[in-house]
Design an enzyme around this catalytic site. Structure first.
Site, short mmCIF file in Angstrom:
data_model
loop_
_atom_site.label_atom_id
_atom_site.label_comp_id
_atom_site.label_asym_id
_atom_site.label_seq_id
_atom_site.Cartn_x
_atom_site.Cartn_y
_atom_site.Cartn_z
N TYR A 24 0.81 -1.17 -0.09
CA TYR A 24 -0.09 0.00 -0.01
C TYR A 24 0.81 1.30 0.01
O TYR A 24 1.80 1.39 0.69
CB TYR A 24 -1.11 -0.03 1.19
CG TYR A 24 -1.71 1.26 1.48
CD1 TYR A 24 -2.67 1.56 0.71
CD2 TYR A 24 -1.24 2.59 2.50
CE1 TYR A 24 -3.30 2.79 0.74
CE2 TYR A 24 -1.92 3.52 2.36
CZ TYR A 24 -3.11 3.80 1.69
OH TYR A 24 -3.69 5.09 1.70
N GLY A 43 -5.84 5.39 -0.05
CA GLY A 43 -7.14 5.44 0.54
C GLY A 43 -8.18 4.27 -0.42
O GLY A 43 -7.51 3.37 -0.81
N HIS A 97 -2.64 16.68 -1.17
CA HIS A 97 -3.48 16.95 -0.03
C HIS A 97 -3.17 18.25 0.72
O HIS A 97 -3.46 18.48 1.95
CB HIS A 97 -2.96 15.80 0.97
CG HIS A 97 -3.81 14.36 0.66
ND1 HIS A 97 -3.60 13.88 -0.53
CD2 HIS A 97 -4.66 13.80 1.48
CE1 HIS A 97 -4.18 12.69 -0.57
NE2 HIS A 97 -4.90 12.71 0.73
N ASN A 116 1.52 10.84 6.82
CA ASN A 116 0.43 9.64 7.27
C ASN A 116 0.75 9.60 8.86
O ASN A 116 1.82 8.63 9.21
CB ASN A 116 0.77 8.46 6.45
CG ASN A 116 -0.49 7.50 6.61
OD1 ASN A 116 -0.27 6.23 6.37
ND2 ASN A 116 -1.64 7.93 6.92
N ARG A 146 -12.47 26.37 50.01
CA ARG A 146 -12.33 25.07 50.89
C ARG A 146 -11.94 23.97 50.10
O ARG A 146 -11.20 22.97 50.68
CB ARG A 146 -13.50 24.87 51.75
CG ARG A 146 -13.37 23.96 52.63
CD ARG A 146 -14.53 23.41 53.46
NE ARG A 146 -15.91 24.23 53.22
CZ ARG A 146 -17.06 23.50 53.30
NH1 ARG A 146 -17.25 22.19 53.46
NH2 ARG A 146 -18.24 24.17 53.25
#
Length: 511
Positions: free
Chosen positions: A45, A52, A75, A187, A285
C-alpha cells in the site's frame, strides 16, 4: 532514541537542539534498504498502489516517484489561520521521532532535513483546518512536507517567505522523495501530537499559577488551614488531591493569615454567632478536591503524549527484524483526541474555580471584608475591577461551550474508507483555545487578588511565595484608585503567567 516532554520543552522554549546520531541514521538507512529490496514483485500500500479508496489501483513502476509527490501536493488543501509556530515545530519533532523508531522505511535524508528545519527554526505554513485525524493529519502534514520538498511557504526569522528562498538562505537543498517518503511524511498523528505537546506545557503552567492564586485567596479570606491538612487529604485516597494539598501547605509556609481551628474553635469558644465563617465557600475550601483530578488528568495526558511521540504511527509498518511489512491503522488519532478532550474539560473546570474565587473577592456581601469590586477609589465615581469581571465571566462561559467533546464527533468521509475518525486535531485546537481563555481569566483573577491584598493591607502577613507573586503582578499592574483602561495590563499579566514558572507540578516532582 526516546524523548520526554521535558526534553521537547527544552527544544521548543530553551536552547536545546535535535541531534541525530550516526547509529540512528544507520538504522533508518537499514530499514529503508530493506523496504526497497522487499518491495520487488509485491503489492504494498502507498508504494505501488494508490492511496485510500484508490488502493485498489496498481501504480506502474515508472510512476512511483510521482506517486509520492502527488500525495503531498494533492493533500495540501488546508484552510484558515496558520497553526501556532511552536506547535508546528513540536509536530516536526513528533514526526522525526516516528522515523527514529526505524519502522517507516524512509530515506535518511528525511530525518536529516527535518532536524535542520527544527534546529534552524524554519517553520512551515500549516493551516488550522483540514484534519479529521483518521489517517492521521494528512492535510496539515502535507503542508509541512510541501516545504521539505522546497514548495509552499515558511516562517523564517519572523517573516513569511517562499520556502525556496529560505532554503537558499540556509544553504539547504529540498528533499527528493523516494520509496514511500511522501506517504510516511503525511501519514501519522504528528500535528495533533505537536498541539498536544504545547497544550500540555501550558496546561501545566496554568495549573501551577492557579494553585498559587488559590492559596492567596484563602490568605485574603483568612480561611482555616485544615482544608489543606495532611490528615484530611490523606483520608481520601486520591493521589492528585494529596499532592495539591501538600503543595498548598508548602506555598502557604510562613503566612500569618491562615487561621488554626484548634486555637479558635476547639479551645472553649462560647460565641453564639461566629463573625468569621466556620467553613469557607467551596471555591476556597475544596481546592484540593477540585484541582486533584485536574492534576491526575495532566499526569496521564503526559504519559499518553510521550508514548505517542516515541511511537511509529504511520502505515504500513516496515519491520526488518521479521522481514515483513504490516498494514493497519497506527495513524488513527483516538489516543490524542481523547486526551485533548479530557484536558480541555479539566482546564475549563479550573477556570470555573478561578472565576468563582474572583467573584468571592469582588462581591462585598459574600466576602464581608472587601469594598465592592476591590475598589480603592470613590464608590460610585470609580469602579475598581467591576468591568474586568465581565471579561472573565464571558470568557469562562466560552470555555464551557468549547469543552463539548470532539472525540465522539466522527463523520465518515473518503468514500467511507475513513468511516470512523478521531477528529484529534480539532480536539487539540479547541483545547488550545480553552487554554488561551484560561490564562486571560487567571490574569484578571491575580490582578484582583493583588488589589484585595492592598484593600486589606495584609502584604506583610502573606507567605513568602505569595509576596513573590504579588510583587511580580505589580510590576505590570500598579496599585490604582482612579479608573483607567486595563486591557494592556491584562495582556501583560498573561505574558508573565505563560512565561514564568512559579512552582513545580511535574510528574517527577510529584512522585
Amino acid at each position: 532514541m526516546n524523548l520526554k516532554l521535558s526534553d521537547i520543552d527544552n527544544i521548543l522554549w530553551g536552547d536545546s537542539q535535535v541531534k541525530l546520531s550516526d547509529d540512528d541514521l544507520k538504522a533508518v538507512d537499514d530499514c529503508h534498504k530493506f523496504l526497497i529490496n522487499f518491495m520487488n514483485d509485491k503489492v504494498i500500500y502507498g508504494i505501488n498502489t494508490g492511496f485510500g479508496p484508490m488502493a485498489q489501483y496498481r501504480v506502474p513502476d515508472a510512476d512511483l516517484t510521482a506517486l509520492q509527490y502527488n500525495i503531498v501536493r494533492s493533500h495540501s488543501t488546508g484552510a484558515g489561520q496558520p497553526m501556532d509556530p511552536t506547535a508546528v515545530r513540536a509536530a516536526m519533532i513528533s514526526r522525526l521521532m516516528t522515523f527514529l523508531q526505524f519502522r517507516s522505511g524512509i530515506s535518511p535524508d528525511v530525518p536529516r532535513l527535518l532536524a535542520e528545519f527544527i534546529n534552524r527554526q524554519i517553520i512551515p505554513f500549516v493551516p488550522q483546518h483540514g484534519s479529521v485525524g483518521a489517517s492521521g493529519d494528512l492535510v496539515q502534514l502535507a503542508h509541512m512536507t510541501l516545504t521539505l520538498i522546497g514548495e509552499g511557504t515558511v516562517l523564517h526569522y519572523g517573516e513569511w517567505k517562499p520556502t525556496a528562498e529560505a532554503l537558499k538562505a540556509e544553504g539547504l537543498q529540498p528533499l527528493k522523495l523516494v520509496g514511500r517518503d511522501g506517504l510516511s511524511l503525511v501519514n501519522g498523528t504528528a500535528m495533533m501530537t505537536g498541539l498536544g505537546i504545547v497544550n500540555q506545557h501550558y496546561a501545566q503552567r496554568f495549573l501551577e499559577w492557579l494553585l498559587v492564586a488559590s492559596v492567596m485567596v484563602n490568605e485574603v479570606a483568612e480561611s482555616y488551614d485544615d482544608l489543606m491538612s495532611q490528615q484530611l487529604n490523606e483520608a481520601r485516597r486520591q493521589r492528585g488531591q494529596q499532592i495539591i494539598a501538600a503543595k498548598m501547605r508548602n506555598l502557604s509556609s510562613g503566612t500569618s493569615l491562615l487561621r488554626s481551628r484548634e486555637v479558635e474553635l476547639y479551645g472553649g469558644n462560647n460565641e453564639e454567632h461566629f463573625s468569621h465563617k466556620v467553613q469557607p465557600y467551596y471555591s476556597l475550601r475544596c481546592v484540593p478536591q477540585i484541582l486533584g483530578p485536574v492534576l491526575d488528568t495532566l499526569h496521564y495526558a503526559q504519559e499518553v503524549i510521550e508514548r505517542e511521540v516515541n511511537s511509529a504511527d504511520d502505515n504500513p509498518i516496515v519491520d526488518p527484524e521479521t522481514r515483513s511489512i504490516y498494514h493497519g491503522g497506527n495513524f488513527h488519532g483516538d489516543y490524542i483526541s481523547l486526551e485533548m478532550d479530557k484536558l480541555k474539560i479539566v482546564i475549563t473546570k479550573s477556570v470555573m474555580l478561578a472565576e468563582r474565587q474572583l467573584n468571592y473577592l469582588l462581591h462585598d456581601k459574600i466576602n464581608e471584608m472587601l469594598p465592592p469590586f476591590c475598589n480603592l477609589g470613590r464608590l460610585g465615581l470609580d469602579y475598581g475591577m467591576q468591568a474586568c469581571q465581565f471579561t472573565a465571566t464571558s470568557t469562562t462561559a466560552e470555555c464551557q461551550t468549547l469543552s463539548n467533546p470532539m472525540y465522539v464527533h466522527s463523520i465518515p468521509n473518503n468514500n467511507d474508507n475513513q468511516d470512523v475518525v478521531s477528529m484529534g486535531t480539532n480536539s487539540a485546537l479547541l483545547c488550545q483555545r480553552v487554554l488561551d481563555n484560561a490564562f486571560q481569566v487567571l490574569s484578571i483573577h491575580l490582578m484582583t487578588i493583588a488589589q484585595a491584598v492592598d484593600c486589606r493591607g495584609i502584604y506583610s502577613r502573606l507567605s513568602s511565595k505569595s509576596q513573590e507573586v504579588y510583587n511580580l503582578i505589580r510590576t505590570v499592574f500598579p496599585i490604582f484608585k482612579d479608573d483607567h483602561p486595563h486591557y494592556a495590563e491584562i495582556a501583560a499579566v498573561e505574558s508573565i503567567l505563560r512565561s514564568v514558572k512559579i512552582t513545580d507540578l511535574s510528574r517527577s516532582e510529584c512522585q
